[in-house]
Design a protein around this motif. Sequence first.
Motif, PDB file in Angstrom:
ATOM      1  N   LEU A  28     -12.258   6.138   9.714  1.00  0.00           N
ATOM      2  CA  LEU A  28     -10.811   6.140   9.933  1.00  0.00           C
ATOM      3  C   LEU A  28     -10.176   7.415   9.407  1.00  0.00           C
ATOM      4  O   LEU A  28      -9.325   8.030  10.045  1.00  0.00           O
ATOM      5  CB  LEU A  28     -10.186   4.928   9.255  1.00  0.00           C
ATOM      6  CG  LEU A  28     -10.486   3.567   9.872  1.00  0.00           C
ATOM      7  CD1 LEU A  28      -9.984   2.453   8.984  1.00  0.00           C
ATOM      8  CD2 LEU A  28      -9.859   3.458  11.251  1.00  0.00           C
ATOM      9  N   LEU A  29     -10.605   7.846   8.197  1.00  0.00           N
ATOM     10  CA  LEU A  29     -10.034   9.044   7.598  1.00  0.00           C
ATOM     11  C   LEU A  29     -10.427  10.290   8.374  1.00  0.00           C
ATOM     12  O   LEU A  29      -9.643  11.221   8.524  1.00  0.00           O
ATOM     13  CB  LEU A  29     -10.496   9.169   6.152  1.00  0.00           C
ATOM     14  CG  LEU A  29      -9.942   8.091   5.190  1.00  0.00           C
ATOM     15  CD1 LEU A  29     -10.619   8.207   3.832  1.00  0.00           C
ATOM     16  CD2 LEU A  29      -8.447   8.231   5.047  1.00  0.00           C
ATOM     17  N   ALA A  30     -11.661  10.317   8.903  1.00  0.00           N
ATOM     18  CA  ALA A  30     -12.121  11.482   9.652  1.00  0.00           C
ATOM     19  C   ALA A  30     -11.337  11.665  10.928  1.00  0.00           C
ATOM     20  O   ALA A  30     -11.093  12.779  11.379  1.00  0.00           O
ATOM     21  CB  ALA A  30     -13.609  11.346   9.966  1.00  0.00           C
TER      22      ALA A  30
ATOM     23  N   GLU B 169      -7.951   7.407  -5.354  1.00  0.00           N
ATOM     24  CA  GLU B 169      -6.655   6.735  -5.177  1.00  0.00           C
ATOM     25  C   GLU B 169      -5.939   7.259  -3.938  1.00  0.00           C
ATOM     26  O   GLU B 169      -5.347   6.503  -3.167  1.00  0.00           O
ATOM     27  CB  GLU B 169      -5.794   6.944  -6.423  1.00  0.00           C
ATOM     28  CG  GLU B 169      -6.288   6.170  -7.640  1.00  0.00           C
ATOM     29  CD  GLU B 169      -5.411   6.422  -8.848  1.00  0.00           C
ATOM     30  OE1 GLU B 169      -4.410   7.172  -8.701  1.00  0.00           O
ATOM     31  OE2 GLU B 169      -5.726   5.875  -9.919  1.00  0.00           O
ATOM     32  N   GLU B 170      -5.990   8.587  -3.728  1.00  0.00           N
ATOM     33  CA  GLU B 170      -5.331   9.150  -2.547  1.00  0.00           C
ATOM     34  C   GLU B 170      -6.009   8.682  -1.260  1.00  0.00           C
ATOM     35  O   GLU B 170      -5.361   8.337  -0.272  1.00  0.00           O
ATOM     36  CB  GLU B 170      -5.355  10.674  -2.622  1.00  0.00           C
ATOM     37  CG  GLU B 170      -4.568  11.333  -1.486  1.00  0.00           C
ATOM     38  CD  GLU B 170      -4.564  12.844  -1.612  1.00  0.00           C
ATOM     39  OE1 GLU B 170      -4.049  13.495  -0.681  1.00  0.00           O
ATOM     40  OE2 GLU B 170      -5.086  13.345  -2.611  1.00  0.00           O
TER      41      GLU B 170
ATOM     42  N   LEU C  44      -6.100   5.224   3.443  1.00  0.00           N
ATOM     43  CA  LEU C  44      -6.793   4.155   4.165  1.00  0.00           C
ATOM     44  C   LEU C  44      -5.883   2.955   4.398  1.00  0.00           C
ATOM     45  O   LEU C  44      -5.871   2.356   5.474  1.00  0.00           O
ATOM     46  CB  LEU C  44      -8.045   3.738   3.393  1.00  0.00           C
ATOM     47  CG  LEU C  44      -8.901   2.640   4.038  1.00  0.00           C
ATOM     48  CD1 LEU C  44      -9.401   3.090   5.403  1.00  0.00           C
ATOM     49  CD2 LEU C  44     -10.074   2.279   3.140  1.00  0.00           C
ATOM     50  N   GLN C  45      -5.087   2.622   3.376  1.00  0.00           N
ATOM     51  CA  GLN C  45      -4.144   1.509   3.521  1.00  0.00           C
ATOM     52  C   GLN C  45      -3.101   1.810   4.606  1.00  0.00           C
ATOM     53  O   GLN C  45      -2.739   0.950   5.403  1.00  0.00           O
ATOM     54  CB  GLN C  45      -3.456   1.241   2.194  1.00  0.00           C
ATOM     55  CG  GLN C  45      -4.365   0.607   1.146  1.00  0.00           C
ATOM     56  CD  GLN C  45      -3.675   0.450  -0.194  1.00  0.00           C
ATOM     57  OE1 GLN C  45      -2.556   0.930  -0.370  1.00  0.00           O
ATOM     58  NE2 GLN C  45      -4.367  -0.184  -1.140  1.00  0.00           N
TER      59      GLN C  45
ATOM     60  N   GLY D 290      -1.172   0.779  10.080  1.00  0.00           N
ATOM     61  CA  GLY D 290      -0.867   1.209  11.443  1.00  0.00           C
ATOM     62  C   GLY D 290      -1.669   0.449  12.477  1.00  0.00           C
ATOM     63  O   GLY D 290      -1.163   0.050  13.529  1.00  0.00           O
ATOM     64  N   MET D 291      -2.970   0.234  12.181  1.00  0.00           N
ATOM     65  CA  MET D 291      -3.794  -0.533  13.108  1.00  0.00           C
ATOM     66  C   MET D 291      -3.305  -1.960  13.223  1.00  0.00           C
ATOM     67  O   MET D 291      -3.267  -2.557  14.320  1.00  0.00           O
ATOM     68  CB  MET D 291      -5.257  -0.518  12.643  1.00  0.00           C
ATOM     69  CG  MET D 291      -5.943   0.829  12.763  1.00  0.00           C
ATOM     70  SD  MET D 291      -7.665   0.730  12.252  1.00  0.00           S
ATOM     71  CE  MET D 291      -8.281  -0.440  13.455  1.00  0.00           C
TER      72      MET D 291
END
Length: 260
Positions: free
Chosen positions: A2-4, A60-61, A66-67, A72-73
């Motif tokens: 997701l982050l990528a 934490e960041e 991710l949250q 959004g999803m």
Amino acid sequence: MLLAGSPGRASGPRARGRTGTVRGGTGAGTAPVPASPGKSPQAVLQAGVPGAAPAPALLEELLRELQLLLKGMAKGQVKMRRKAWEGREEEEKESRAGTPQAGAHHRVEAAFHCRTRENISVEQRSRQELRFYYIPEREGTFHRGSGLNLTSGQYTAPVAGYYTFTATLRIVRREQRRKGQPGTGNRLRALICVQSRCQHNSNLETVSRLENGSDLFTISVTGILYLEAGQYTSVFVDNAAGSPLTVQSNSDFSAILLGV
């Protein structure tokens, strides 16, 4: 993953100052962080990312981002489900609108079911209009609207429309035809006539042939008539037999307004 795939992770000063392996798979002169069995993610990040921010702050960041991505999803899934639900509701409304059962049920404005109060004699070679009815107080009987005259036996249509009529008569032959007597014209007709004009208007009719040795029998007539407002109908028995007949009490006469 997701982050990528999130926007803005591969550009900007923050992205260039950190490992590209965690963010997007490539970095600015930094080796990828290997997966070391037995070591925690914090140790891997501290060992493989020289000059980066401390591991707890970085985690934490990453968790915050991710949250945000998960939120959004979730919002997108809620919108998709809401649209699917609304579309299904519209289809169900259209389906219900196309069926006869849609909306409120139509109220029957005129209907009755009555029975003859007493025996009615019908002489041979004669036609008799049936009179003197009553509304039985039993389950299944009904009377709604105006127009029924129980004394004359005539039902006057309160509104113009299509009516279905039914008459079921129990007949008793009072005398048997003698042996050797010709049986021509040994017939019985049950009719539901409009304005008492059985020969001129459109009427309902059933013809039954009387057999010797039969003293009690039933004859029924049913069908649909169109009546103008104010026109009336009644039941007739046309005895073409060579012996008198009796229409027994509790013979039925009923009608229901189908529609206009």
